[in-house]
Design a protein around this motif. Structure first.
Motif, PDB file in Angstrom:
ATOM      1  N   CYS A 487      37.580  -8.533  -4.690  1.00 27.68           N
ATOM      2  CA  CYS A 487      36.927  -7.358  -4.117  1.00 27.68           C
ATOM      3  C   CYS A 487      35.736  -7.844  -3.307  1.00 27.68           C
ATOM      4  O   CYS A 487      35.173  -8.903  -3.582  1.00 27.68           O
ATOM      5  CB  CYS A 487      36.451  -6.425  -5.233  1.00 27.68           C
ATOM      6  N   CYS A 489      32.871  -6.930  -3.487  1.00 28.78           N
ATOM      7  CA  CYS A 489      31.677  -7.041  -4.329  1.00 28.78           C
ATOM      8  C   CYS A 489      31.629  -8.352  -5.105  1.00 28.78           C
ATOM      9  O   CYS A 489      30.657  -8.644  -5.784  1.00 28.78           O
ATOM     10  CB  CYS A 489      31.590  -5.864  -5.306  1.00 28.78           C
ATOM     11  N   GLU A 491      34.047  -9.266  -7.359  1.00 34.61           N
ATOM     12  CA  GLU A 491      34.901  -9.185  -8.537  1.00 34.61           C
ATOM     13  C   GLU A 491      36.226  -9.895  -8.259  1.00 34.61           C
ATOM     14  O   GLU A 491      36.769  -9.814  -7.158  1.00 34.61           O
ATOM     15  CB  GLU A 491      35.126  -7.695  -8.886  1.00 34.61           C
ATOM     16  N   CYS A 525      38.815  -1.781  -7.937  1.00 28.89           N
ATOM     17  CA  CYS A 525      37.821  -2.681  -8.529  1.00 28.89           C
ATOM     18  C   CYS A 525      37.124  -1.993  -9.705  1.00 28.89           C
ATOM     19  O   CYS A 525      36.578  -0.896  -9.552  1.00 28.89           O
ATOM     20  CB  CYS A 525      36.783  -3.083  -7.476  1.00 28.89           C
ATOM     21  N   LYS A 527      34.472  -2.776 -11.042  1.00 31.90           N
ATOM     22  CA  LYS A 527      33.023  -2.877 -10.935  1.00 31.90           C
ATOM     23  C   LYS A 527      32.461  -1.858  -9.948  1.00 31.90           C
ATOM     24  O   LYS A 527      31.565  -1.105 -10.286  1.00 31.90           O
ATOM     25  CB  LYS A 527      32.655  -4.278 -10.459  1.00 31.90           C
ATOM     26  N   CYS A 528      33.052  -1.855  -8.732  1.00 35.76           N
ATOM     27  CA  CYS A 528      32.471  -1.011  -7.686  1.00 35.76           C
ATOM     28  C   CYS A 528      33.418   0.092  -7.208  1.00 35.76           C
ATOM     29  O   CYS A 528      33.041   0.904  -6.375  1.00 35.76           O
ATOM     30  CB  CYS A 528      32.027  -1.860  -6.511  1.00 35.76           C
TER      31      CYS A 528
HETATM   32 ZN   LIG Z   1      34.245  -4.448  -6.356  1.00 37.36          ZN
END
Ligand SMILES: [Zn+2]
Ligand SMILES: [Zn+2]
Length: 1006
Positions: A487, A489, A491, A525, A527-528
């Motif tokens: 990703c 970000c 990840e 993702c 995370k984000c």
């Molecule tokens: Zn992400």
């Protein structure tokens, strides 16, 4: 029932028939079923690359495998013999690129120019990755099918219906699992590094994928003026002027001395230059100067930080500012040659990159994937790097920076597939940290058995010792996709099994895991909440085969299969696999299982041409296995391949049809051995068939009482041969095993024993029947045991003989490996026979000296043994000596009784004296035997069956007729004649010259 074998050993015809026989009887599967309950033996086939073609090296490789697999099966093992094929990678892609069309492409003149792909862009934009990958797949499958047929023609028995293929989903899954495992252990990472790069294939290459040969390149010395003192320049040297726009530093050796000197030449020419002290002379000559004066000296370490003006100005927005940019730095690799100052471009060289890293200078790489300059170097934008060398040199000259320009020939790397010169580029790649598991890899090398030992203890260890990170990513299409999703970000997700793809976007059950389909699979993702996409790279094709030991049995999906077979007990490949498959398996195995996947590694050598050069298309010295097999048979080729040298020593394959006359000695000599065996079998099977010899009734154990000493000698030799073959295979010294078979056939069986028993097979005398049976029993045993122990080496011939000699199994390959019967071994008999063989040879030599013909019997031979035992040896085989030496009488005497008028000759047991006196009886017998030989020859020329009776009419001078007359019955018996008449010359008689006398013979079959 014993059936006579055909007259001639026409190997290619017989071999084809045998393969058809195996097919029609399902011999291979029956053989495997027979061993199903045996101890499991896991063998892994090092997968040949699907080139569509079996070359001599691959043929040797599969021959060795086939010999050992058959041998283990005969020893009761349940052998896993799945063949494998390495089917991904650039070689296939390049072949497909050449034949695929790019619709709509036109040349400069606007004419259609559609054949062959020229860039990755064309694949992606015009052909489509899906279309391209499907074509690669079809191509690989076709090549695999072609190779399979060729392997079968070599007589190789493997599970051809169920090969493992690196392109199958379950195989890809195993590779993914391995990558996940490495990632879990912190051994997988991506980073920007300088890697070897093919600008045509537009991908990173591994060191193993680079071929070196000489290339002519520029060799230039360039001045970099100092900022503080523009009249003084650092002098660097390079063979890649095109990398100069990316120069960021100049490296000096910290401990070397450098000089600032004024170099002077004609026309009042002066230059202030800094170079290594030891190189000043050299620089003077190369720069066309006549003298120099040293102004100043420095140590390399004191020069660090000296600032210079780079040869090309680069827009600062592309450069990361740092303290050491465009300055002198230190590096240990700087050598005492050329100018002693090294142009350093961290974007274009691995050493340069490392130096940059040490000094915090980020690489600058103004070159794209296709090897063309980007907008970062506008002067040359869009041009291929190696084509700009001359222009760069011109510019440098105009700027007054060029000191010297020449051409040099040097070794340069090229892409293994397309032969394009490689470049170094700084790119983001994926790496496995081999150094982190190096210690375990080294200790595993110690644990594993290597044959020969130095293959592991020296070669493999040295290679692993120098192991660097393994760059496993390639920027291509036809390969195992790297199972990493990322990703923006940061990840990252590494997929290990297909089940982990469930719940992702774009995944459908059973989908092809190749590109481009897998590229459409995305994750959300965690995370984000953004989209995680797969890293577009595929795996280095060398990684594919590295996981074969578990991927071929479908681990981790098929756990029980794995439990059943793991680990692999044996692999065998050529010595180039030290850095290839031995290594990749070791690395992948330690990363996944903390161990090498194999327990024994055998290393074999290469097949070279007659002069010891590597066989290659460009040299035109390639010998095709098919070509050899179609003339002498696959068996002869197999036998020759393994008998020529120890498996780990290269063989100069003795075959060159371009020579006049053509050289075919290697396979031909092996064929001669097989043909000799064939003739032995032909002789035996012919008489045994006529006599309806029932081998089942005559067990050697029960025939014991009737054996002559020479029979027992033959049994003993047979057991010794079996022992030598077994030992040779067990120690992997296949050459020794093959030579043991060869010596036995040529020396013991054909040249000796068959000669001794010819008369016994011939007899129709009732009283001699049991003696004849004893010889049949011996010969039968010798032939069958030989056919069985030869079967791994020469599978077709062994089968043909086994079936004709009444073998009980569907196939000879179902036989158990014969144990050595120690009770058959008699060293004393062998020793005594050796004495007789020596005597027979000595007598032949003495006869030759005296001009005495072999067919003429000797009146007598005196034997004067040095002790009692010496005479006993002769006594044991007195009949053999008389027969083979053609001697009427043997007389044992003591030293004081040696006739004064005769010359004694010594042999290992004492002395021997030949009496060459010719009596009328001897003369008569001599002529009789000469006559017999001529009649036998005529029978042969007329192709008469051995049982065929004949009438004979002979015309000769009276003296000879008288002599023949005394031997008439004997002659008739020997040549199977109902009558012999001595007459005046007649029409149709054949004329023979017997020791200068004319003898005419007429043979009439009855
Ligand atoms: Zn992400
Ligand atoms: Zn290439």
């Amino acid at each position: 029932m014993i059936k006579q074998v055909r007259a001639n050993y026409t190997a290619p015809v017989i071999e084809k028939e045998i393969r058809d026989y195996w097919d029609s009887t399902d011999a291979y599967h029956k053989t495997k079923e027979l061993r199903e309950k045996g101890e499991r033996f896991y063998f892994v086939d090092g997968p040949p690359y699907t080139s569509g073609h079996v070359h001599m090296g691959t043929a040797l490789n599969k021959t060795i495998k086939d010999i050992l697999l058959r041998y283990w099966r005969m020893n009761g093992f349940n052998v896993r013999d799945q063949p494998g094929f390495d089917m991904h990678g650039l070689p296939i892609e390049v072949q497909v690129e050449k034949k695929i069309n790019v619709p709509g492409r036109v040349n400069k003149d606007g004419k259609p120019d559609e054949v062959g792909v020229r860039s990755k862009k064309e694949i992606e934009d015009i052909i489509g990755i899906d279309n391209f990958v499907n074509t690669c797949k079809q191509h690989a499958l076709t090549l695999q099918a072609d190779m399979t047929e060729e392997f079968k023609e070599l007589g190789v028995w493997m599970d051809w219906d169920h090969p493992y293929q690196t392109i199958k989903n379950e195989y890809i899954e195993s590779a993914w699992w391995t990558i996940q495992k490495a990632s879990d252990r912190g051994l997988l990472d991506s980073s920007s590094r300088v890697v070897t790069w093919c600008p045509r294939c537009e991908t990173a290459l591994a060191e193993a994928e680079i071929e070196y040969w000489d290339e002519t390149d520029p060799s230039v010395m360039v001045k970099f003026p100092l900022i503080d003192d523009p009249n003084t320049s650092l002098l660097i040297w390079t063979t890649t002027p095109w990398t100069l726009p990316a120069n960021l530093m100049v490296a000096a050796h910290p401990d070397m001395t450098y000089v600032k000197a004024v170099f002077s030449g004609e026309d009042d020419r002066h230059e202030k230059i800094i170079c290594m002290e030891s190189q000043a002379e050299y620089v003077m000559k190369k720069g066309g100067f006549t003298s120099f004066t040293v102004l100043e000296k420095y140590k390399g370490k004191d020069m660090v930080g000296m600032a210079y003006k780079p040869p090309f100005e680069i827009d600062p927005k592309y450069l990361k500012q740092s303290e050491y940019l465009f300055k002198v730095v230190n590096a240990d690799y700087v050598e005492q040659d050329n100018t002693g100052l090294v142009h350093t471009a961290p974007g274009f060289g691995p050493d340069d990159y490392d130096t940059g890293k040490r000094y915090g200078v980020a690489p600058f790489c103004p070159v794209g994937e296709s090897g063309r300059y980007t907008e970062e170097f506008p002067l040359m934008e869009g041009r291929k790097v190696k084509t700009v060398n001359e222009d760069i040199i011109k510019i440098l000259d105009e700027k007054g920076l060029l000191l010297n320009s020449e051409k040099i020939k040097h070794r340069y790397g090229h892409c293994w597939r397309c032969k394009t010169p490689i470049i170094y580029r700084n790119t983001r790649q994926w790496f496995l940290s081999v150094p982190k598991v190096k210690e375990k890899m080294l200790s595993e090398i110690d644990r594993v058995k290597w044959v020969p030992d130095w293959a592991g203890s020296t070669r493999e260890k040295n290679w692993v010792d120098g192991a660097r990170d393994w760059c496993i990513s390639r920027q291509r299409y036809w390969g195992i996709p790297i199972p990493v999703w990322e990703c923006k970000c940061g990840e990252r997700k590494v997929i290990g099994q297909v089940t982990e793809l469930k719940g992702s976007e774009g995944y459908t059950e059973g989908m092809d895991l190749h590109r481009p389909w897998i590229d459409n699979v995305t994750f959300k993702c965690p995370k984000c909440g953004g989209v995680m996409r797969r890293v577009p790279d595929i795996l280095d094709v060398w990684f594919d085969s590295g996981v074969a030991a578990w991927a071929s049995i479908g681990y981790p999906a098929k756990k029980d299969e794995f439990e059943k077979w793991w680990p692999c007990r044996f692999i065998v490949e050529a010595h180039d696999q030290t850095r290839g498959w031995f290594y990749s398996q070791l690395g992948a195995g330690v990363m996944s299982f903390d161990r090498a996947p194999y327990d024994e590694v055998m290393m074999h050598a290469w097949m070279l041409d007659t002069k010891g050069q590597k066989m290659s298309k460009s040299l035109g010295n390639v010998v095709e296995p098919k070509e050899v097999a179609s003339e002498f048979g696959a068996d002869a080729m197999r036998l020759y391949s393994v008998r020529a040298n120890a498996p780990w020593d290269d063989t100069s394959f003795q075959w060159d049809t371009k020579k006049n006359p053509p050289l075919k000695e290697g396979p031909k000599n092996a064929w001669k051995v097989l043909n000799t065996f064939w003739n032995v079998v032909k002789f035996a099977s012919m008489y045994m068939e006529i006599d309806e010899f029932d081998y089942k009734k005559y067990d050697p154990a029960e025939m014991k009482l009737y054996f002559r000493f020479e029979d027992r000698w033959m049994f003993s030799r047979t057991e010794k041969m079996k022992a030598a073959v077994t030992e040779g295979i067990e120690s992997r010294e296949l050459h020794k095993a093959a030579r043991a078979i060869e010596d036995y056939i040529m020396e013991d069986l054909s040249k000796w024993y068959v000669k001794l028993v010819r008369d016994r097979s011939w007899t129709e005398d009732r009283e001699s029947q049991v003696d004849k049976l004893a010889s049949y029993c011996t010969l039968y045993y010798a032939i069958m045991q030989t056919a069985i122990v030869m079967s791994p080496f020469t599978p077709h011939l062994s089968e043909e003989i086994y079936q004709h000699m009444g073998g009980e199994n569907t196939s000879v390959h179902m036989e158990d490996w014969p144990a050595v019967n120690v009770s058959y071994i008699h060293n004393d008999i062998e020793t005594n026979m050796a004495v007789i063989q020596e005597l027979v040879e000595d007598i032949a030599t003495e006869r030759a000296k005296m001009g005495s013909k072999l067919r003429w019997p000797l009146k007598q031979v005196f034997i004067c043994g040095k002790d009692k035992n010496a005479n006993k040896a002769v006594e044991m085989f007195e009949d053999v000596l008389k027969q083979q030496g053609n001697i009427k009488n043997i007389v044992y005497i003591t030293a004081d009784k040696i006739p004064r008028d005769k010359e004694p000759c010594s042999y290992s047991g004492g002395q021997m004296i030949i009496d060459f006196d010719v009596t009328p009886e001897i003369e008569a017998e001599g002529y009789a035997r000469e006559l017999i030989r001529r009649i036998q020859q005529m029978r042969k020329d007329m192709k008469l069956n051995v049982e065929q009776f004949i009438d004979i009419r002979v015309s000769a001078e009276d003296y000879l007729v008288k002599l023949f007359g005394t031997w008439k019955d004997f002659i008739a018996g020997e040549v199977r004649a109902k009558s012999i008449e001595f007459v005046a010359p007649e029409e149709g008689m054949k004329s023979w010259d017997i020791t200068g006398k004319d003898v005419k013979i007429l043979v009439t079959p009855l």
